[in-house]
Design an enzyme around this catalytic site. Sequence first.
Site, short mmCIF file in Angstrom:
data_model
loop_
_atom_site.label_atom_id
_atom_site.label_comp_id
_atom_site.label_asym_id
_atom_site.label_seq_id
_atom_site.Cartn_x
_atom_site.Cartn_y
_atom_site.Cartn_z
N SER A 100 0.86 -1.18 0.00
CA SER A 100 0.00 0.00 0.00
C SER A 100 0.89 1.23 0.00
O SER A 100 1.70 1.41 0.92
CB SER A 100 -0.89 -0.03 1.25
OG SER A 100 -1.59 1.18 1.38
N LYS A 110 -1.07 -0.94 -4.48
CA LYS A 110 -2.28 -0.16 -4.15
C LYS A 110 -1.81 1.26 -3.87
O LYS A 110 -0.85 1.46 -3.13
CB LYS A 110 -2.94 -0.80 -2.93
CG LYS A 110 -3.72 0.13 -2.00
CD LYS A 110 -4.52 -0.71 -1.01
CE LYS A 110 -4.72 -0.02 0.32
NZ LYS A 110 -5.46 -0.87 1.28
N LYS A 170 -2.99 5.16 -2.59
CA LYS A 170 -4.02 5.90 -1.86
C LYS A 170 -4.45 7.09 -2.73
O LYS A 170 -3.60 7.73 -3.37
CB LYS A 170 -3.45 6.41 -0.54
CG LYS A 170 -3.10 5.30 0.43
CD LYS A 170 -4.36 4.68 1.02
CE LYS A 170 -4.03 3.70 2.14
NZ LYS A 170 -5.24 3.12 2.75
N ASP A 210 -7.24 3.12 -3.16
CA ASP A 210 -7.96 3.13 -1.87
C ASP A 210 -8.24 4.57 -1.48
O ASP A 210 -7.31 5.37 -1.29
CB ASP A 210 -7.10 2.44 -0.80
CG ASP A 210 -7.84 2.30 0.54
OD1 ASP A 210 -9.01 2.72 0.63
OD2 ASP A 210 -7.22 1.75 1.49
N GLU A 229 -11.21 0.79 -3.54
CA GLU A 229 -11.49 0.42 -2.16
C GLU A 229 -12.12 1.59 -1.41
O GLU A 229 -11.61 2.71 -1.44
CB GLU A 229 -10.15 0.02 -1.51
CG GLU A 229 -10.24 -0.49 -0.09
CD GLU A 229 -8.85 -0.90 0.45
OE1 GLU A 229 -7.91 -1.07 -0.37
OE2 GLU A 229 -8.72 -1.03 1.66
N ASP A 283 -13.86 -1.79 2.68
CA ASP A 283 -12.94 -1.98 3.80
C ASP A 283 -13.67 -1.49 5.06
O ASP A 283 -14.33 -2.27 5.76
CB ASP A 283 -11.64 -1.19 3.51
CG ASP A 283 -10.66 -1.14 4.67
OD1 ASP A 283 -10.99 -1.64 5.76
OD2 ASP A 283 -9.55 -0.59 4.52
N LYS A 327 -10.06 -7.45 7.37
CA LYS A 327 -9.09 -7.08 8.40
C LYS A 327 -9.63 -7.60 9.72
O LYS A 327 -10.74 -7.21 10.14
CB LYS A 327 -8.97 -5.56 8.52
CG LYS A 327 -8.23 -4.87 7.40
CD LYS A 327 -8.22 -3.36 7.63
CE LYS A 327 -7.52 -2.64 6.49
NZ LYS A 327 -7.79 -1.18 6.52
N GLY A 374 -4.39 -4.53 5.78
CA GLY A 374 -3.35 -4.31 6.80
C GLY A 374 -3.63 -3.05 7.57
O GLY A 374 -4.33 -2.14 7.10
O1 SMG Z 1 -0.62 -2.42 6.78
O2 SMG Z 1 0.23 -2.42 4.79
C1 SMG Z 1 -0.49 -1.93 5.66
C2 SMG Z 1 -1.25 -0.68 5.36
C3 SMG Z 1 -2.34 -0.95 4.41
O3 SMG Z 1 -3.31 0.94 3.42
C4 SMG Z 1 -3.33 0.19 4.34
N1 SMG Z 1 -4.20 0.29 5.33
O4 SMG Z 1 -7.38 1.61 4.52
O5 SMG Z 1 -6.45 -0.19 3.93
C5 SMG Z 1 -6.42 0.85 4.55
C6 SMG Z 1 -5.23 1.28 5.38
C7 SMG Z 1 -5.62 1.52 6.79
C8 SMG Z 1 -4.55 2.11 7.61
S1 SMG Z 1 -4.29 3.72 7.14
C9 SMG Z 1 -3.39 4.48 8.31
MG MG Z 2 -8.46 0.52 3.00
#
Ligand code: SMG
Ligand code: MG
Length: 391
Positions: A158, A184, A186, A211, A236, A261, A285, A313
């Site tokens: 991510s 992925k 953001k 995402d 996402e 999510d 998750k 994650g």
């Molecule tokens: O743990 O690799 C990881 C992060 C993956 O992007 C990630 N998590 O919305 O999926 C999500 C985010 C939530 C945490 S954002 C601080």
């Molecule tokens: Mg997410």
Amino acid sequence: MPEPRETAPAYAEPMPIARPTASVALEGFELRVLHLPLVSPFTTSFGTETVREVIVVRALTADGEGWGEIVTQADPLYSSEYTQGAWDVALRFLAPALLDRPRLAPEDVAGMLEPFKGHRMAKAGLELAVLDAALRAEGRPLGEYLGAVHDRVPSGVSVGIQRDPAALVDAVGRYLDDGYVRIKIKIKPGRDVADTAAVRDAFGTIPLQVDANSAYTLADAATLAELDRFDLLLIEQPLQEDDLVDHAELARQLRTPVCLDESIVSDKAAADALALGAASVINIKAGRVGGYLEAVRIHDRCRDAGVPVWCGGMLETGIGRAANAALAALPGFTLPGDVSASSRFYTRDIVTEPAVLEDGHVRVPTGPGLGVEIDRVAWEDFTVARETLTR
Ligand code: SMG
Ligand code: MG
């Protein structure tokens, strides 16, 4: 008179685990808040983190200890949960409820905590610690217990929002060089189409998804539809957590599959989302849904329905990452998860053998319980608060 129903209702309480563990004699919980520095700032639509604040749970039992992790963040920006809230509810209500009994089985934890509304991440961390203790006592790996069918899982990464699209392309290029098999990125309003276009143009047909962390509304549907031309695996959580109906409407307007999510807080929420057509893919998750057992239920439901799932994650330490690798090895996890190597976020982890990337995959630990050992020195060094409750 309605006929007695022969099939299970849409929301039954299935027993997901083939062979439950024996109960443990719980003697106490030690909770610690840790601060782990991140290798680089991580920016999403809701903010930037430079330090991972996390609660590590140690379950103390007559037969040994077990470890869990409460994946809340310092601020309630991803969801309503946050570290100090989780700390309070865990110490004031959840841990005392579990300590009230002379013995308990991991499979009983969720039911015992059910009267307390919400606080799923806190519940998940406690459940994992009890589960780890029970499995370690039996010498049984978590993966085997959950129903894992692979010994390693493909690793996606991510990538946070960068200074500009060029910086994003640089960052993605480095992760591809490392061997990550899925990217992925953001996105947020104003940082969506151009960022996605830059990555698609630079790297061709790589498996790519975006995402939004709930940064949009249905009024943005036209902008989100522009992403259709990039052949994304999925988008996402474009809309708010409680916008299931709007997600269903958006899904009808997009060619890109909608993945949820934040909205999927339980197996019931997953059932509702699927029934409404609000999602065609689900990010699972364990923290968000109240534990690994509930996560398995969602996996089972989606697998029965032919809906692909992948493991999300929450910037876990080596404790949560080990458990996520085990979960991601279940047969319905058909898309690469955010199960990246420890080095994606940390130069120093709190387990002695942090997950590494091998040929784009992360290994599912095979030792008892989580299959990782705690680095007691790192655990101590990162501790900023501690509290112990005993029976
Ligand atoms: O743990 O690799 C990881 C992060 C993956 O992007 C990630 N998590 O919305 O999926 C999500 C985010 C939530 C945490 S954002 C601080
Ligand atoms: Mg997410």
